[in-house]
Design a protein around this motif. Structure first.
Motif, PDB file in Angstrom:
ATOM      1  N   GLU A 128      -1.809   4.912   0.498  1.00 44.89           N
ATOM      2  CA  GLU A 128      -0.795   5.636   1.273  1.00 44.89           C
ATOM      3  C   GLU A 128      -1.356   6.114   2.613  1.00 44.89           C
ATOM      4  OE1 GLU A 128       2.554   6.914   0.808  1.00 44.89           O
ATOM      5  OE2 GLU A 128       2.707   5.281  -0.619  1.00 44.89           O
ATOM      6  N   ILE A 142       3.498  -0.160   3.790  1.00 45.01           N
ATOM      7  CA  ILE A 142       4.464   0.466   2.882  1.00 45.01           C
ATOM      8  C   ILE A 142       5.789   0.680   3.607  1.00 45.01           C
ATOM      9  CG2 ILE A 142       4.955   2.469   1.421  1.00 45.01           C
ATOM     10  CD1 ILE A 142       2.632   0.608   0.454  1.00 45.01           C
ATOM     11  N   ALA A 177      -0.083   2.904   5.432  1.00 45.36           N
ATOM     12  CA  ALA A 177       1.297   3.394   5.515  1.00 45.36           C
ATOM     13  C   ALA A 177       2.187   2.414   6.267  1.00 45.36           C
ATOM     14  CB  ALA A 177       1.334   4.764   6.179  1.00 45.36           C
ATOM     15  N   TRP A 224       8.079   3.452  -3.538  1.00 44.27           N
ATOM     16  CA  TRP A 224       7.821   4.418  -4.613  1.00 44.27           C
ATOM     17  C   TRP A 224       8.812   4.263  -5.745  1.00 44.27           C
ATOM     18  CZ3 TRP A 224       3.889   6.884  -6.335  1.00 44.27           C
ATOM     19  CH2 TRP A 224       2.866   7.271  -5.476  1.00 44.27           C
TER      20      TRP A 224
END
Length: 120
Positions: free
Chosen positions: A104, A111, A108, A4
């Motif tokens: 997201e 990420i 996930a 992010w």
């Protein structure tokens, strides 16, 4: 630095890079048009930066990022040309954020791997 953080910082840098074009396009219409356009553009670019970063991490392909960027630019300009004065630019930004939410939710694990510097 988290995924992010990179998306926000990179998105802001890319938005600044494009500001001269926005000033050329919207300054003649006045501050009432220019300021919201700049704010909306920053939000849109942050979302697109997140998406392109994800695409690169998922596919390890700069070519796919270049193609997505070209498609995004082409469709944005086409919508503005075909439907001037309509909220399509707002809708495309909202669609980008909806896609960020989908990434997201559904990816996930990738990420989190990027955040741990373990991306494939």
């Amino acid at each position: 630095m988290s995924f992010w953080d990179i998306a926000w910082k990179g998105g802001f840098v890319w938005a600044l890079w494009h500001f001269p074009l926005l000033f050329i396009l919207y300054l003649p219409a006045g501050a009432a048009v220019l300021v919201p356009s700049l704010i909306g553009f920053i939000a849109s670019i942050v979302a697109m930066n997140y998406i392109t970063n994800f695409l690169y991490e998922a596919m390890d392909s700069i070519t796919s990022v270049i193609l997505l960027h070209a498609l995004n630019n082409t469709m944005s300009y086409l919508l503005v040309l075909l439907f001037p004065g309509t909220p399509f630019t707002i809708l495309t930004s909202l669609m980008a954020w909806a896609f960020v939410w989908w990434i997201e939710k559904n990816h996930a694990d990738l990420i989190q791997a990027v955040n741990r510097n373990e991306a494939p």
